[in-house]
Every structure is written in C-alpha cells, then in structure tokens.
Design a protein around this motif. Structure first.
Motif, mmCIF file in Angstrom:
data_model
loop_
_atom_site.group_PDB
_atom_site.id
_atom_site.type_symbol
_atom_site.label_atom_id
_atom_site.label_comp_id
_atom_site.label_asym_id
_atom_site.label_seq_id
_atom_site.Cartn_x
_atom_site.Cartn_y
_atom_site.Cartn_z
ATOM 1 N N ARG A 20 0.827 -1.192 0.000
ATOM 2 C CA ARG A 20 0.000 0.000 0.000
ATOM 3 C C ARG A 20 0.867 1.250 0.000
ATOM 4 N NH1 ARG A 20 -4.995 -1.074 3.694
ATOM 5 N NH2 ARG A 20 -3.981 0.221 5.266
ATOM 6 N N ALA A 22 0.193 5.333 0.780
ATOM 7 C CA ALA A 22 -0.765 6.317 1.279
ATOM 8 C C ALA A 22 -2.139 5.679 1.474
ATOM 9 C CB ALA A 22 -0.867 7.513 0.329
ATOM 10 N N GLY A 23 -2.132 4.465 2.000
ATOM 11 C CA GLY A 23 -3.386 3.803 2.340
ATOM 12 C C GLY A 23 -4.058 3.121 1.163
ATOM 13 N N GLN A 24 -3.497 3.286 -0.036
ATOM 14 C CA GLN A 24 -4.126 2.703 -1.198
ATOM 15 C C GLN A 24 -3.368 1.457 -1.629
ATOM 16 O OE1 GLN A 24 -4.558 5.703 -4.111
ATOM 17 N NE2 GLN A 24 -6.561 4.969 -4.743
ATOM 18 N N GLU A 62 4.887 -0.177 2.744
ATOM 19 C CA GLU A 62 4.133 -1.051 3.647
ATOM 20 C C GLU A 62 3.621 -2.271 2.880
ATOM 21 O OE1 GLU A 62 0.193 -0.451 6.345
ATOM 22 O OE2 GLU A 62 0.980 1.287 5.301
ATOM 23 N N ALA B 3 5.832 11.983 1.874
ATOM 24 C CA ALA B 3 4.414 11.874 1.551
ATOM 25 C C ALA B 3 3.690 11.223 2.725
ATOM 26 C CB ALA B 3 4.245 11.021 0.306
ATOM 27 N N PRO B 4 2.455 11.599 2.929
ATOM 28 C CA PRO B 4 1.714 10.957 4.014
ATOM 29 C C PRO B 4 1.521 9.480 3.702
ATOM 30 C CG PRO B 4 0.280 12.378 2.709
ATOM 31 C CD PRO B 4 1.658 12.560 2.198
ATOM 32 N N ASP B 5 1.561 8.677 4.729
ATOM 33 C CA ASP B 5 1.403 7.248 4.461
ATOM 34 C C ASP B 5 0.296 6.678 5.339
ATOM 35 O OD1 ASP B 5 4.439 6.463 6.291
ATOM 36 O OD2 ASP B 5 2.848 7.893 6.616
ATOM 37 N N HIS B 6 0.291 5.421 5.500
ATOM 38 C CA HIS B 6 -0.709 4.712 6.303
ATOM 39 C C HIS B 6 -2.128 4.877 5.747
ATOM 40 C CE1 HIS B 6 2.670 4.386 8.907
ATOM 41 N NE2 HIS B 6 2.629 5.653 9.235
ATOM 42 N N LEU B 7 -3.049 4.785 6.679
ATOM 43 C CA LEU B 7 -4.445 4.702 6.279
ATOM 44 C C LEU B 7 -5.018 6.055 5.907
ATOM 45 C CD1 LEU B 7 -5.227 2.782 9.530
ATOM 46 C CD2 LEU B 7 -4.697 1.790 7.328
ATOM 47 N N PRO B 8 -6.099 6.045 5.137
ATOM 48 C CA PRO B 8 -6.772 7.307 4.877
ATOM 49 C C PRO B 8 -7.415 7.794 6.163
ATOM 50 C CG PRO B 8 -8.069 5.486 4.022
ATOM 51 C CD PRO B 8 -6.795 4.905 4.547
#
Lengths: 266, 403, 292
Positions: A20, A22-24, A62, B3-8
C-alpha cells in the motif's frame, strides 16, 4: 505454481504480496519466483504496480505477504537487513546522490559481511564502467542520465549479491545509451540473477529468459520470455499494444518513458 | 517532507456525508434521511447538555478535587467559564489542524488580537462593548486575511514557521509596546467604562459564565456548520490529497484561506470574551507557548474530533488549575526533592502526559473512546476486536497534516 | 564608524550563538524531517550542567570555563541522544507525532528546570577577561563576542570536516538527499539519526554555556528564546543546509543588531519580515534544495 521441491533452485519467492502507498493498495496478492540464474523480467503497462512490487520486496513500502530469499522468510525485516542478505537495488530514476561525487556514491554502497564488497567485484565494476573511474571526483548530479545509470548499476554490482532488483534501467535514455546499459546488464547477469522491470521489449528480448506480467497490481502471466515475445496476440492482450490508446511498450524507449507513474513515497 | 502514508483519515465523529452507509440502490436521499435520523438524538443530547451546563450557576453541585467549590460560587464559575472559552479556542484550532490539516504555530496571535484589541478599544475610545467587539472582529478578519494570504503560499513545516514568525512579531509588539497601548510586560486591565454593569465585578461572574458558554456553543455550531458545508468537504479533500483536489479543478489555496480566516476570526471572538472573563490582558496569551498549549489540548482530545477538542481543552484547563493547587499542597511539600520538584510543576506533568498520549494513545481521548466503543460492539458476533484495527476515529496525527 | 564596527562584530558574535543552535536544528531537519522543539532544552540543560561543573573549579577561571564548555557539550549530546532513542525512534517515520513529542518535551523540561533551578535568571561569574572589551578598528568590542565567533567557527569547521571525511558524515549527507535510498544500500540510518541528534545537542550545549558568558546570567528560559531565532535562521538558510544556516545566522544577527540600534529597537520585527520575504521569494530558503 511449483512449491516445496523447487525451493532451492529459486533465489527469490514471492507469495501473496500486497502493498500500500498512502493507504491505497497498489499491489494485490502477487506471487512469482525468480530462479537462481539469469534474468527474470517483470512486464506490464504503466502504473500497474511493477515498481511498487520491487519496493515492497525490499520493504520500502508497507506490505503484507511472504517474501523468501534463498528459502528464508525476509518479509518481516527492515530494508537494510534484507539488502545485507545480498539484494542489490537499482531504482527507477537511478536515485544517485547528486551532491556526492561518483567515488563517494560508490564508497557509500560498499558493504562488509558475507554478501559484501570483494576485490573481484571492484575489478568487475572498474572493467564494466571505465568512464566512472575517470569521473571519480565529479559530482554525480552533473553526470548525464546514462552515466548516472552506470553509477546506480555499479553501486549494486560492487557487492557479492544473491540477487539484483533492477527497475527500468533504460527509461529516458537515448537508444545508443540503452545498448550500453543492456550490455552492462548482460555482463552482470552472468554473475548474479536479476529481477528486471523493463518497458523496452527489445531489451527484454536480449536479456530475459522468463517473464512475469503484472496488470492492475496482479500477476496475469508467467512463462519463458520467447513464448510471450513470439505471440503478438498475447502481447497485445497482456501489455495493451494498440489497445485503446495505450502506448506500445518497447516501441520507442524515448516515448515509453513518459507519463510514468511515480513509484512511491519517499 | 515525506508523503503521508498509512491509512486514509477518517473523521472521528461520523459526519453526515450524503450516501454514506446507505444501502445500494436507494440513493442519496435514503443516506441523508438516515444521517438526519442519527443526527437528531445527538442534537437533542447536545442541547440538553448545554441546558444543564447553563443551569449550573443556579445549582449547588461540586466535584471534590476537580472543582474548587460549589457551582454557584464565583471561583468555580470563573474556572468553568475559562474551561468553556479554552474549549472554544481549541475548536478554532481544530478547524485548522483537524479539518483542513494546517499545522499553525501562530494561532495565539488571533486570540491575542481579540483580547488586546478589545482592551485597547475600550480603553482609548468611548465605544460601547458590542460595537467595540464588532470593530475588533473586523480587525481580526483583516489581520487573518492578510497573514493567511501570505503564509499559505508555503505549505507544511514552512507554513508552520511563517505563522510562528508572524505570531512572534505580534508578541514582540505587545511586550515592547512602542505605541504605549498594550502595557508591555504588565498587560492592561479591562477599562469598564463601556462595559455594561452586568459584566463587571465578581458578583456578576455568573453572567460572564453564560457568555463563555454561549461563545462555546456558537463556536461549536459554526465549526459543525463549516465541516458539513461544501467548503468543509473541500477542506477534508484538501487535507487528504491536495494534488487530487487541484486536478479535479478545486482551488486548495482558497479553501485553506477561507477556513484559516474563519478559524482566526472565531479565535478573535473568543479572545474578546476572554478579556471580559479575566478582566484584563496579559502578554502570555500572545506567546508561541500559548499556541503550543492549544495544540496540546487538541492532540490530547484527538485530532479530527470536535468533541475531542472540547474534552481535551476542559481537561487541560482543569488539570492545569488543580495541579497548581496540588503543587502547593502540604502533601507535596513533605515529599523528598526527587518527587517534590517534578510534582510541583504542573507544566511538567502536563507535558509528560502529552508525550505519553502522543506515543501510546493514537487519536487521543477520542480515538481511545471510539476504539472502546468498537470493542464493545464487536464483542457480540466476532469476539474481541483484533489488535491494531483502525476503528473510526483512530487517526494518527501524521495523516491529518499533509507534510 | 566605530559604532558600525561594534554592531557588526557583536552581530557576528550573536550569529555565532544562533549558529550553534541552528546547525543542529538544520541537520536534524535535513536528515530526519523533524522540527526539534526540544533543542532549546538541550541548550539550557548544557548551560546549567556546564556552569555547575565550572563552579567546582571556579566559574571565573579559564579552567572553569573550559571544563564548563566540555561538560555543557557532553550533557547536550547525551540529552539529545537519549531523546532520540527514547522518544523519536519509537515513532519512526511519523513526522508530525515526532514534532509533537519534542513540543511536549520542551514544555515539560522547561517546567522541570524551573522546579530545579527556580524561574528567575541567576547571574554567573566570568573570567576577568570576558568582562572587558578590546579595541578593534576604533570600536570597543566585548570580549565575549570574540569567544562566540571563535567557538562557532570551530564548531562549523569540525562539523564540516566530520561530514566530509567520515563514513557517518557521508551517510548523513546522502541521507539528507534521499534517506530511503540509503537504507536500500543496506545502511541502518537510525544510527545516523542518533548521531545527528548527539552532534546537534553537543553544539547546543556548548552554545548554552557560551550564551551564559554573553548574557551574564543563566535561566531556564534562555533556550526557548534563542530557539525561536534559531528556527528563523534555519528556515531562512534553507532547512537542512549547514552553510545556509551559517550564512543566515550571521545575516539575521547583524540585521537585528543594526535595526535595534538605528531603527528604534525593531530588530526582531525586521528579522520576521526578512523571514516572510525570503519564504515568499524563495520558499526553500537561501541555500535549501527543496521546499518543505
């Protein structure tokens, strides 16, 4: 898919890999093997997750799933640990350190340990890239694209790696330079197995023995390279040559390089 | 920056986004109806809570150890009024950080503009309170508009630094007092000439309490309205992915500027009420540390949650006051120095508490609460909830701010 | 003329102090993307520890000052390294949370310092030479200015040499450019993180002891007040650029001195205006490569 009996003939096995950014989710449940010799090419249209697959293998983004190096799980490890187990990485866009000299770039890449730098490897690199020896004190940011690609390749070849991950080495290079890079890769492939992401079908034809085709983050085809390259229908179906305006991969390296989706977060 | 990561990011309180949760095929209307149906009891509950809080000055309640006395006593009402105003201020910061994802280190400037602006206007002119407050608010809009327009040309950490620099300039102005208006380090007392008698003196603390409560309610409703409006949805989109907004033809700069000016103006309004409640202005409200404490409150409560900001601010204010009392108590004085020194510094305890929340309680109080609710709900069909499940409201701060 | 010389030299001296704080801030931001609000606390702690050590020998002796500087630097380095290991590393790659933790640490530590040493400034005793002035091109310059300039120049030289000639320096320079690629070469950058914190903390601790010599007092708040200007210096210079921090330190401090003298104490304002101007014209700062 072959499993247990072939364990030791594959240097790398990837099973159920998802990643993933940025969550995608950009890589979905990908699985393939890389044999312990020769070049395995990863193909696919722009933005289908090829670069992300390589980055996920290294743990730069990730990910979930299994990654086995020489039969040993490495997917729980940090990037630098995986690299030290003998994985060389030649990233998309070369990613040389522009403010450092060529010599410093290479010095930074030298490793100690079982898969580290050896005198033979240094000689191999010096022999393959005499230009870099001459330009040792030049700042890498002032080099041409082709020369930067050489630096990037040299950094990976300095070490006694078990495997190289090479991402679009010919992207954005003039045809003559593409030949040079392909030549260097061919020489490298005699010493270490390579997992190669490449858009240029001519380069694939020259280097690759096997292909893995990815579409929309999934593996859609695996097999010997000649089988795919010899079947225009299959190429069209898998890679979208002539299909709804998508540019043909490998038609012209200069055009295939544009409009490329950037791999990930840095 | 990376860049922002992880979950929305997921807003903590489920906003009534049209269509969300609606069964397929039934369309937007059904979604809106169900959202309204869900929002109604919440609105009723909120209204009841406000009525109860409004009645406090008429009742004789107390919470030993938390409140200094009974709720009809001026000292208690003063503290509670301060809680409501701080909560309102935290809500204005929530609009920046939680809604549009702007990390500002200069929010105190607009609050101080309200405090000092009104103090100066009342002291130097004969304008009565309400028109004076209106003049100050207009000034606040202008100030925020100009500084916002400049600061928002940069993003991320640079934006934080520019806001810090402007606020620092304001702080220097207030402390140096070149025009002999702000009273320098001493601050100024409220000139009561233009203020109605009902808002002057300890006997009228009750009225000021109601003003403070009204300010909190107004701020909450405005924040709610902004979040539910088109601008609010745009702001959320900007927070998630600014580039995408630009690609689809949106103008992130304008959205950010609108929310910035609104948040700053509301902070100015809170500042005017603060002047009345505290009957004076001190330079402490213009410092970078003051902005940092607002940030601490919002993070304690949970970034992205309206009620989290309120709870964080109230908790912080009460703790700050009560820890001060505790520090001076005999129980602390009798301790050996190793324990006495840290325990006698409220800010040390609050700072430590804040660090622990950031490290071990992602999403602050609101995040922890929504995880607890999730766990209870999930226990039925699926047993205890899995670890690390990102329930709604669990929003690591990093995702709130495009860095 | 002699006034101008005085302002210029004391300005450069003040710039030296700014640089000692800003160099660490800039390196930490450049490599790790963290704005370290706790940096002022490293300075304050270094100052108190350094003076305590100096008192053992005699605050007004050269030996005391030398010992104080060493202890200040070591204390700053240790505090910074512990902060990185204990608070920053567990929040790996979560930049905003890392910044928030440093904010909490700054608030908590200043309160703790107040609890231990009292909220008010304490005067320090200095060696006799540092209380005097020296005539330089007709101006009477306080000797502390020379001490600051010398120390800042030495620190700049040491850090530059460290970055240029050591392997860790190489890793840090590469990491400022592209941290992910450094890990992809098999290098554990976390060691470099701890190291830049320690180096930055050492410079700040040294700066703390020096600041007490210029200010003639030590207080729990001295770090916080220097930190704001160090932030401004870091942004103007270009976050992550060491030469940028050096140039901006001097520019900011000299401008501040000149404006305070010639423009009715408006030094702080002029600096803020300069920051706004630089960010609007060149968002990445004077020598920064990339906008934050």
């Amino acid at each position: 898919m072959s499993t247990a009996p072939t364990m030791n003939t594959n240097v790398l096995e990837v099973r159920g890999l998802s990643a993933r950014i940025a969550g995608q989710e950009v890589v979905h449940d990908v699985g393939f093997e890389v044999p312990a010799s020769g070049v395995t090419a990863v193909l696919g249209r722009n933005g289908v997750g090829k670069t992300s697959t390589l980055r996920a293998i290294l743990g730069l983004i990730e990910r979930t799933g299994e990654v086995l190096l020489d039969g040993r799980r490495v997917d729980g490890e940090r990037t630098e640990r995986i690299v030290r187990r003998g994985v060389g990485y030649v990233p998309e866009d070369r990613d040389v350190f522009a403010g450092l000299t060529v010599a410093e770039n290479l010095r930074l890449a030298e490793r100690t340990g079982p898969h580290g730098t050896t005198p033979e490897r240094r000689r191999l690199v010096d022999g393959l890239f005499p230009d870099l020896v001459r330009r040792a004190q030049q700042r890498a940011g002032t080099l041409s694209g082709g020369q930067q690609q050489m630096v990037s390749l040299a950094r990976a070849l300095l070490n006694d790696n078990r495997l190289l991950l090479v991402d679009e080495p010919t992207k954005g290079l003039a045809p003559r330079i593409v030949d040079d890079v392909a030549g260097a890769l061919a020489a490298a492939a005699r010493t270490v197995p390579i997992l190669l992401v490449e858009q240029n079908l001519k380069v694939i034809e020259r280097l690759a023995e096997r292909v893995v085709v990815i579409d929309a983050g999934r593996v859609v085809h695996t097999g010997p390279a000649p089988e795919l390259l010899g079947d225009p229908d299959l190429i069209q179906r898998l890679l979208g040559v002539h299909a709804d305006g998508v540019e043909p991969p490998g038609a012209d390296p200069a055009t295939t390089a544009v409009g490329h989706q950037k791999g990930g977060a840095r | 920056m990376n860049a922002p990561d992880h979950l929305p990011a997921t807003p903590v309180t489920g906003t009534a986004s049209p269509g969300a949760g609606a069964p397929p095929g039934r369309g937007e209307d059904a979604g809106q109806v169900s959202a309204v149906r869900a929002a109604l009891p919440r609105a009723v509950g909120g209204g009841l809570a406000v009525i109860v809080l409004g009645c406090l000055p008429l009742l004789a309640l107390t919470i030993p150890g938390v409140l200094p006395g009974y709720t009809y006593e001026p000292g208690t009402l003063q503290l509670l009024g301060l809680c409501w105003l701080t909560a309102a201020l935290a809500l204005t910061y929530h609009l920046l950080l939680g809604v549009v994802g702007l990390l500002s280190f200069g929010h105190a400037l607009y609050f101080a503009a309200g405090v000092y602006g009104l103090a100066v206007v009342l002291e130097r002119t004969d304008i009565p309170l309400l028109p004076a407050a209106a003049v100050v608010l207009a000034g606040g809009v202008l100030l925020a508009g100009v500084i916002g327009a400049i600061s928002l040309r940069v993003t991320g950490i640079s934006f934080a630094m520019v806001t810090l620099a402007f606020a620092q300039a304001g702080n220097v102005l207030v402390r140096r007092d070149p025009a002999d208006l702000t009273g320098g380090e001493e601050g100024i007392a409220l000139a009561t000439g233009g203020v109605p008698d009902a808002f002057v003196g300890v006997v009228n603390t009750r009225n000021l309490y109601w003003v403070a409560l009204a300010v909190l309610v107004v701020t909450y409703l405005v924040a709610l309205w902004i979040e539910r409006s088109r601008a609010g949805h745009m702001a959320a989109a900007v927070r998630e992915n600014e580039t995408r907004v630009r690609i689809i033809g949106g103008r992130p700069y304008v959205v950010k500027l609108v929310v910035f000016v609104l948040a700053a103006t509301l902070a100015t309004m809170v500042g005017t009420a603060y002047l009345l409640l505290q009957s004076g202005a001190s330079p402490a409200v213009s410092t970078a540390d003051f902005t940092l404490t607002i940030l601490v409150m919002v993070v304690l409560g949970g970034v992205g949650s309206r009620w989290g900001a309120v709870v964080g601010a109230v908790l912080y204010t009460v703790l700050d006051q009560r820890l001060g009392e505790f520090a001076g108590s005999e129980a602390v004085a009798g301790l050996p120095a190793v324990l006495r020194v840290p325990l006698s510094e409220p800010m040390f305890l609050l700072g430590t508490c804040f660090i622990l929340v950031v490290m071990f309680l992602p999403g602050g109080i609101a995040g922890a609460a929504s995880r607890a609710v999730d766990r209870v709900r999930r226990r039925g069909p699926r047993g205890p909830g899995g670890q690390g499940s990102a329930g709604p409201g669990e929003r690591p701060v990093a995702e709130a701010v495009p860095s | 003329m002699s006034t101008l010389i005085l302002l210029l030299v004391t300005g450069v001296g003040l710039g030296g102090l700014y640089f000692l704080v800003a160099s660490g801030l800039s390196l930490i931001y450049g490599l790790m993307g963290i704005l370290n609000f706790a940096h002022g606390s490293f300075l304050t702690l270094g100052a108190f520890a350094g003076l305590a050590a100096a008192s053992a020998v005699g605050q007004d002796t050269w030996g005391g000052l030398a010992l104080g500087l060493v202890v200040g630097a070591v204390t700053g380095a240790a505090a910074a390294a512990v902060t990185e290991l204990g608070l920053i590393r567990p929040l790996y790659e979560r930049h905003i949370e890392q910044v928030l933790v440093t904010v909490g640490l700054a608030l908590a530590s200043v309160a703790l310092f107040e609890g231990i040493w009292g909220p008010n400034p304490r005067t320090v005793r200095r060696t006799e030479w540092l209380t005097r002035t020296t005539e330089f091109l007709g101006a009477r310059i306080p000797n502390t200015a020379f001490l600051n300039i010398l120390a800042a120049a030495l620190v700049l030289g040491v850090i530059v040499a460290f970055l240029k000639y050591t392997r860790y320096g190489l890793i840090i320079r590469a990491g400022v450019e592209n941290r992910a690629m450094v890990t992809a070469l098999g290098i554990d950058v976390r060691t470099a993180f701890t190291l830049v914190f320690a180096v930055g903390g050492a410079a700040a601790g040294l700066g703390g002891v020096l600041a007490t010599q210029s200010l003639n007092y030590v207080s729990p708040h001295m770090g916080a007040s220097l930190l704001i200007f160090a932030f401004i210096v870091t942004v103007i210079g270009g976050m992550g650029s060491l030469p940028g921090a050096a140039v901006a330190s001097v520019v900011v401090a000299v401008l501040q001195q000149l404006a305070n003298y010639f423009l009715a104490n408006t030094g702080d304002f002029i600096v803020v205006l300069l920051l706004a101007l630089v960010l609007l014209v060149r968002p990445s700062g004077l020598m920064g490569r990339r906008a934050a």
